[in-house]
Design a protein around this motif. Structure first.
Motif, PDB file in Angstrom:
ATOM      1  N   GLU A  15      41.144  43.538  51.293  1.00  0.00           N
ATOM      2  CA  GLU A  15      40.121  43.576  52.338  1.00  0.00           C
ATOM      3  C   GLU A  15      40.697  43.122  53.677  1.00  0.00           C
ATOM      4  O   GLU A  15      40.432  43.735  54.722  1.00  0.00           O
ATOM      5  CB  GLU A  15      38.949  42.663  51.967  1.00  0.00           C
ATOM      6  N   ALA A  16      41.493  42.074  53.624  1.00  0.00           N
ATOM      7  CA  ALA A  16      42.112  41.560  54.845  1.00  0.00           C
ATOM      8  C   ALA A  16      43.049  42.598  55.454  1.00  0.00           C
ATOM      9  O   ALA A  16      43.055  42.797  56.675  1.00  0.00           O
ATOM     10  CB  ALA A  16      42.870  40.267  54.552  1.00  0.00           C
ATOM     11  N   ASP A  17      43.817  43.265  54.620  1.00  0.00           N
ATOM     12  CA  ASP A  17      44.735  44.292  55.112  1.00  0.00           C
ATOM     13  C   ASP A  17      43.966  45.422  55.794  1.00  0.00           C
ATOM     14  O   ASP A  17      44.340  45.873  56.883  1.00  0.00           O
ATOM     15  CB  ASP A  17      45.593  44.831  53.960  1.00  0.00           C
ATOM     16  N   ALA A  18      42.878  45.875  55.168  1.00  0.00           N
ATOM     17  CA  ALA A  18      42.065  46.947  55.765  1.00  0.00           C
ATOM     18  C   ALA A  18      41.453  46.477  57.086  1.00  0.00           C
ATOM     19  O   ALA A  18      41.448  47.221  58.082  1.00  0.00           O
ATOM     20  CB  ALA A  18      40.977  47.377  54.793  1.00  0.00           C
ATOM     21  N   PHE A  19      40.948  45.235  57.116  1.00  0.00           N
ATOM     22  CA  PHE A  19      40.356  44.696  58.344  1.00  0.00           C
ATOM     23  C   PHE A  19      41.393  44.620  59.454  1.00  0.00           C
ATOM     24  O   PHE A  19      41.127  45.008  60.597  1.00  0.00           O
ATOM     25  CB  PHE A  19      39.757  43.303  58.090  1.00  0.00           C
ATOM     26  N   VAL A  20      42.581  44.106  59.132  1.00  0.00           N
ATOM     27  CA  VAL A  20      43.632  43.932  60.136  1.00  0.00           C
ATOM     28  C   VAL A  20      44.055  45.280  60.713  1.00  0.00           C
ATOM     29  O   VAL A  20      44.247  45.410  61.924  1.00  0.00           O
ATOM     30  CB  VAL A  20      44.829  43.156  59.535  1.00  0.00           C
TER      31      VAL A  20
END
Length: 169
Positions: free
Chosen positions: A108-113
């Motif tokens: 999720e963090a990777d997609a958000f970033v």
């Protein structure tokens, strides 16, 4: 007598334009450049986070069990760091703006970033750059007006000195 008033009027306009550049346009330009630099800094921070997320994803795929991860934590503006141990590296807190941090999985963090970097580069950076460029153009145009007023003032001054020389004869 009219020439004297015209000369005073031109000098007044030169002073007004100079003041406008120094009190309005230059501070606006400095502010716009700082805002653009802040966006550049944010992009670099998110890119750094993205790189760390890739490393974490690789480590997670190499090990099936939850293994605590040792890292350095930034305690303030990349000036002070502390050693830290992350018990569950599968979940992290990501700053999402306005002082809020959200717990996310690595994925999720990777997609958000990725979305955040795209937004910062394509929308916010373009806007901040355009604003700084527009103000810089206004300064250049105002300087051109000042240059023309200066030429006009010096021509009037020469005409006045020529007229006084004729009067003396």
């Amino acid at each position: 007598m009219d020439q004297q008033y015209e000369e005073i009027d031109v000098r007044t306009k030169i002073d007004e334009y100079s003041s406008f550049i120094n009190t309005t346009l230059r501070p606006q330009l400095e502010s716009a450049v700082k805002a653009r630099e802040d966006v550049e800094r944010d992009i670099k921070e998110y890119e750094s986070l993205q790189s760390k997320l890739c490393k974490m994803t690789r480590k997670k795929s190499e090990s099936a069990e939850k293994v605590p991860m040792e890292t350095l934590a930034d305690l303030g503006h990349e000036l002070v760091y502390s050693n830290a141990v992350v018990d569950d590296p599968g979940r992290i807190y990501v700053h999402v703006g306005m002082g809020f941090h959200v717990e996310m999985t690595i994925e999720e963090a990777d997609a958000f970033v990725k979305k955040r970097i795209k937004y910062l580069e394509n929308e916010l950076m373009e806007h901040k750059t355009h604003r700084a460029t527009t103000i810089a153009v206004h300064i250049e145009e105002t300087l051109l007006v000042l240059q023309e007023l200066g030429k006009e003032a010096s021509m009037e001054q020469r005409e006045n000195s020529d007229d006084s020389d004729d009067d003396d004869r």
